[in-house]
Design a protein around this motif. Structure first.
Motif, short mmCIF file in Angstrom:
data_model
loop_
_atom_site.label_atom_id
_atom_site.label_comp_id
_atom_site.label_asym_id
_atom_site.label_seq_id
_atom_site.Cartn_x
_atom_site.Cartn_y
_atom_site.Cartn_z
N LEU A 50 0.80 -1.22 0.00
CA LEU A 50 0.00 0.00 0.00
C LEU A 50 0.83 1.28 0.00
O LEU A 50 0.29 2.37 -0.10
CB LEU A 50 -0.95 0.01 1.20
CG LEU A 50 -2.08 -1.01 1.12
CD1 LEU A 50 -2.88 -1.01 2.41
CD2 LEU A 50 -2.97 -0.73 -0.07
N ARG A 51 2.12 1.15 0.09
CA ARG A 51 2.99 2.34 0.05
C ARG A 51 3.30 2.76 -1.37
O ARG A 51 3.70 3.90 -1.61
CB ARG A 51 4.29 2.06 0.78
CG ARG A 51 4.10 1.90 2.26
CD ARG A 51 5.40 1.76 2.95
NE ARG A 51 6.16 3.01 2.79
CZ ARG A 51 7.40 3.16 3.14
NH1 ARG A 51 8.06 2.16 3.68
NH2 ARG A 51 8.01 4.30 2.98
N GLY A 52 3.14 1.87 -2.32
CA GLY A 52 3.52 2.15 -3.70
C GLY A 52 2.56 3.10 -4.40
O GLY A 52 1.35 3.03 -4.25
N ARG A 53 3.12 3.99 -5.19
CA ARG A 53 2.30 4.96 -5.91
C ARG A 53 1.35 4.29 -6.90
O ARG A 53 0.20 4.72 -7.05
CB ARG A 53 3.19 5.96 -6.62
CG ARG A 53 2.40 7.05 -7.32
CD ARG A 53 3.30 8.22 -7.65
NE ARG A 53 2.52 9.28 -8.26
CZ ARG A 53 1.89 10.23 -7.57
NH1 ARG A 53 1.94 10.24 -6.28
NH2 ARG A 53 1.22 11.17 -8.20
N ASP A 54 1.80 3.25 -7.58
CA ASP A 54 0.93 2.57 -8.55
C ASP A 54 -0.30 1.98 -7.87
O ASP A 54 -1.40 2.03 -8.42
CB ASP A 54 1.68 1.47 -9.29
CG ASP A 54 2.75 2.02 -10.21
OD1 ASP A 54 2.67 3.22 -10.57
OD2 ASP A 54 3.66 1.26 -10.57
N VAL A 55 -0.10 1.41 -6.69
CA VAL A 55 -1.22 0.82 -5.96
C VAL A 55 -2.21 1.90 -5.54
O VAL A 55 -3.43 1.75 -5.67
CB VAL A 55 -0.73 0.01 -4.74
CG1 VAL A 55 -1.88 -0.46 -3.88
CG2 VAL A 55 0.12 -1.16 -5.20
N ILE A 56 -1.69 3.01 -5.04
CA ILE A 56 -2.55 4.12 -4.63
C ILE A 56 -3.32 4.66 -5.83
O ILE A 56 -4.53 4.93 -5.75
CB ILE A 56 -1.73 5.24 -3.94
CG1 ILE A 56 -1.05 4.70 -2.68
CG2 ILE A 56 -2.61 6.44 -3.63
CD1 ILE A 56 -1.99 4.15 -1.63
N ASP A 57 -2.67 4.80 -6.98
CA ASP A 57 -3.36 5.25 -8.19
C ASP A 57 -4.46 4.27 -8.59
O ASP A 57 -5.55 4.68 -8.97
CB ASP A 57 -2.37 5.43 -9.34
CG ASP A 57 -1.52 6.67 -9.21
OD1 ASP A 57 -1.91 7.59 -8.46
OD2 ASP A 57 -0.47 6.73 -9.87
N PHE A 58 -4.17 2.97 -8.51
CA PHE A 58 -5.18 1.97 -8.84
C PHE A 58 -6.37 2.06 -7.90
O PHE A 58 -7.53 2.03 -8.34
CB PHE A 58 -4.58 0.56 -8.79
CG PHE A 58 -5.61 -0.51 -8.95
CD1 PHE A 58 -6.10 -0.83 -10.21
CD2 PHE A 58 -6.12 -1.19 -7.86
CE1 PHE A 58 -7.07 -1.80 -10.37
CE2 PHE A 58 -7.09 -2.16 -8.00
CZ PHE A 58 -7.58 -2.47 -9.27
N LEU A 59 -6.11 2.19 -6.59
CA LEU A 59 -7.21 2.29 -5.63
C LEU A 59 -8.06 3.53 -5.89
O LEU A 59 -9.28 3.48 -5.79
CB LEU A 59 -6.66 2.31 -4.19
CG LEU A 59 -6.01 1.03 -3.71
CD1 LEU A 59 -5.38 1.24 -2.33
CD2 LEU A 59 -7.01 -0.11 -3.67
N GLY A 60 -7.41 4.63 -6.24
CA GLY A 60 -8.15 5.84 -6.55
C GLY A 60 -9.03 5.68 -7.78
O GLY A 60 -10.18 6.11 -7.80
#
Length: 96
Positions: A50-60
């Motif tokens: 959950l720290r990764g930017r790609d994961v945060i972008d996907f969740l958004g």
């Protein structure tokens, strides 16, 4: 009335991975089960994911598509900090 959650299990590399659904149109894979492959403490693995930017972008993106109450402006605060060493995404691991 809430529909019952149905669980099926798939097996991959010796790990049982739960798949959950209420309508068989929308299925959810257990990230906790997948994380158990990497660590005996899956909460740490998920925390790192959950720290990764790609994961945060996907969740958004997922929230924007599926959640009519999603607050995009508030989410931008998370996106701005994602991926930095100081970024910590706080979640509740009590069920893990």
């Amino acid at each position: 009335m809430t529909r019952p959650i149905k669980k099926e299990t798939i097996h991959a590399n010796g790990i049982d991975i739960g798949i959950y659904t209420t309508d068989f149109d929308n299925e959810y894979i257990s990230l906790t089960d997948i994380a158990k492959y990497r660590s005996i403490q899956p909460s740490i693995t998920i925390h790192n994911w959950l720290r990764g930017r790609d994961v945060i972008d996907f969740l958004g993106l997922w929230e924007a598509l599926h959640n009519p109450d999603f607050k995009l402006i508030e989410f931008d605060k998370f996106r701005e900090n994602a991926g930095s060493n100081a970024y910590v995404f706080s979640i509740d691991f009590s069920g893990v």
